[in-house]
Scaffold this motif. Structure first.
Motif, short mmCIF file in Angstrom:
data_model
loop_
_atom_site.label_atom_id
_atom_site.label_comp_id
_atom_site.label_asym_id
_atom_site.label_seq_id
_atom_site.Cartn_x
_atom_site.Cartn_y
_atom_site.Cartn_z
N LEU A 178 50.59 10.87 35.40
CA LEU A 178 51.12 9.66 34.76
C LEU A 178 51.02 8.47 35.70
O LEU A 178 50.68 7.36 35.28
CB LEU A 178 52.58 9.89 34.36
CG LEU A 178 52.82 10.88 33.22
CD1 LEU A 178 54.32 11.11 33.02
CD2 LEU A 178 52.18 10.39 31.92
N ASP A 232 49.22 3.78 26.29
CA ASP A 232 49.12 4.72 25.17
C ASP A 232 48.71 6.08 25.72
O ASP A 232 47.52 6.33 25.95
CB ASP A 232 48.10 4.20 24.16
CG ASP A 232 48.14 4.97 22.84
OD1 ASP A 232 48.89 5.97 22.76
OD2 ASP A 232 47.42 4.59 21.90
N ILE A 233 49.68 6.95 25.95
CA ILE A 233 49.44 8.24 26.61
C ILE A 233 49.98 9.37 25.74
O ILE A 233 51.11 9.30 25.26
CB ILE A 233 50.11 8.29 28.00
CG1 ILE A 233 49.65 7.11 28.87
CG2 ILE A 233 49.82 9.61 28.70
CD1 ILE A 233 50.40 6.99 30.18
N PRO A 258 55.53 9.20 27.67
CA PRO A 258 54.38 9.48 26.82
C PRO A 258 54.80 10.30 25.60
O PRO A 258 55.88 10.91 25.59
CB PRO A 258 53.46 10.29 27.73
CG PRO A 258 54.42 11.02 28.63
CD PRO A 258 55.57 10.08 28.85
#
Length: 524
Positions: free
Chosen positions: A59, A69-70, A95
């Protein structure tokens, strides 16, 4: 940084807004079968690396690029624990987490979440620790208008034999109106990638297709470590992740993204049969509507409008790019390796093929003097961890096995801040080396020696314990006068007094009897 804002379109007399981002990141967090028994009871994404979960570093690397946008695709067996960790993060950093069956391969897992994929996608494995910023890959992806780009590490522990063909980067960059500062040799065309394990099992050697040699007369074969980071255009995903009923047999049978799906795309650069899989389908005119079915006509108009919006922000490919896809390899090379393109054999239609290994990087950090390393870390103390690893000579790391997991821990231990937790209770008569870490609330008795090791939180280390190149996870116990070298003790594991373990693994909640002497053993 990579948001393209929104576009508007008119459908049925009403205006619609289409929010689009240029890139989306998918982090694959499987069950970690190759890391057993380390992942018994702990999902791979949450295995500790120098005191932080593996997912933390993935991350951090993505967030440094500005992408928000994960999506984390987690194995079903550990999804609840991954979700619990994600909920501890700041709301702005959380996320989305999607759970898939543990037995699915990477391509199959992506197929299950294809409805969540909205733009060009960066796919990475959670066990990858790159040292080049993600922005570098994205820039090369844009400059060359590539269908895909993969990240590879120069390493003394390679896992693939990679075929690389030269690119005319000067012409490409000039045509795009872009000045590139990346070394010419860092980005090349990827034409073949073969696992070394498969080559070892084959008596026929390396197979090289004639159509590949005709298309690319000069190919360098180089042994590299696959970084398991890929940037893919949306149209590539649309083809590779089709439903089984609509897909070609080769696409439908794809289990692994790297081994199956991307191999097809790579082959499409020179093989007509593979190229046909990615060609734009012929239109039969049905999408225009016939005026008889109002609902169908509205749906068709909506689809065309959305296609137009996607094209406005570059998500729809030029037809020529679909006919002749370009697949790139970015080779991350660090101190001691020289130019990424300096080594390697050349394969040509009239000659033999060969391979060479880049200079050792993973093992080269020990050659750096303590003074030089100290100065480097002091100078870059405020830099992201991946940049600090690069300064120490790492090209990239992957925790794909117990041995490489220990190596990643040792590398990160050299750069993490606050190596010794303020709540750790360490005897004044014990020594903890500058390349080791000790976690919260850990106690350590007299006359202990800790070198190149990571000791987790809430551990109990007895008197006279010697640790060299070890990973001791949270809540583990190492009793008096034990000697451990190159050994991993998992969470809640216990090593009895006067044990002498080397290159061994102690699984979670397993106790090793006192005075055990062992080499290359697994206690499960």
């Amino acid at each position: 940084m990579y948001s393209l804002g929104s576009t508007t379109s008119t459908r049925g007399g009403q205006q619609h807004s289409l929010e689009l981002a240029e890139f989306q990141v998918v982090i694959l967090a499987g069950p970690g079968a190759s890391l057993q028994p380390l992942t018994t009871g702990t999902p791979k994404a949450l295995l500790p690396l120098a005191g932080k979960p593996m997912l933390h570093y993935a991350l951090q690397w993505v967030e440094a690029s500005g992408i928000k946008d994960i999506l984390v695709v987690a194995a079903q067996s550990g999804a609840d624990l991954v979700n619990a960790y994600v909920r501890t993060l700041d709301a702005a950093r959380r996320p989305e987490v999607a759970a898939v069956d543990d037995k699915l391969g990477s391509a199959e897992a992506l197929r299950r979440v294809r409805d969540k994929l909205r733009s060009h996608v960066v796919v990475m494995s959670v066990d990858s620790v790159p040292t080049d910023p993600l922005a570098v890959l994205l820039d090369q992806f844009r400059i060359h208008d590539a269908a895909a780009i993969g990240l590879y590490f120069a390493s003394d522990a390679p896992d693939h034999l990679v075929g690389l063909a030269p690119l005319d980067t000067a012409t490409t960059a000039a045509s795009a109106g872009i000045t590139t500062t990346t070394a010419k040799s860092a980005v090349q065309r990827l034409v073949q990638s073969t696992p070394l394990a498969a080559l070892a099992k084959s008596s026929a050697g390396l197979p090289v297709r004639m159509d590949l040699m005709r298309a690319f007369p000069s190919v360098r074969m180089q042994k590299l470590l696959d970084g398991h980071v890929y940037v893919l255009r949306r149209w590539v995903l649309d083809v590779l992740l089709q439903d089984a009923t609509a897909a070609d047999d080769k696409v439908a049978a794809a289990v692994s993204l790297q081994r199956d799906a991307l191999a097809l795309l790579t082959k499409a650069q020179y093989a007509v049969s593979a190229r046909a899989l990615f060609a734009e389908p012929e239109s039969d005119g049905s999408s225009k509507g016939d005026g008889l079915d109002v609902a169908a006509d509205d749906a068709a108009a909506s689809t065309l409008a959305e296609d137009h919006d996607m094209a406005l922000v570059g998500l729809a490919p030029p037809k020529t790019r679909r006919q002749t896809p370009l697949v790139l390899a970015y080779v991350s090379s660090r101190a001691g390796s020289g130019d990424a393109g300096a080594d390697g054999a050349v394969a040509s239609a009239g000659g033999a093929t060969g391979a060479s290994t880049p200079a050792a990087l993973l093992g080269s950090t020990d050659a750096l003097s303590g003074a030089v390393a100290s100065l480097s870390l002091h100078h870059h103390a405020g830099a992201p961890l991946y940049q600090q690893l690069a300064q120490l000579g790492y090209s990239g790391l992957r925790a794909q096995s117990a041995a490489s997991y220990a190596e990643v821990n040792r590398g990160l231990a050299r750069v993490v801040p606050d190596r010794i937790a303020s709540t750790a209770n360490i005897s004044a008569r014990s020594q903890v080396g500058p390349d080791s870490t000790v976690g919260d609330s850990t106690t350590m008795g007299d006359r202990c020696s800790v070198k190149k090791s990571v000791v987790g939180a809430h551990c109990t280390i007895g008197r006279g314990v010697k640790l060299v190149n070890c990973v001791i996870m949270d809540h583990a116990v190492v009793e008096d006068n034990a000697k451990l070298e190159g050994t991993i003790v998992c969470a809640h594991g216990k090593v009895g007094e006067k044990c002498d373990l080397r290159d061994s693994v102690v699984a979670a909640r397993v106790a090793v009897p006192r005075e055990t002497v062992a080499r290359n053993e697994r206690y499960v």
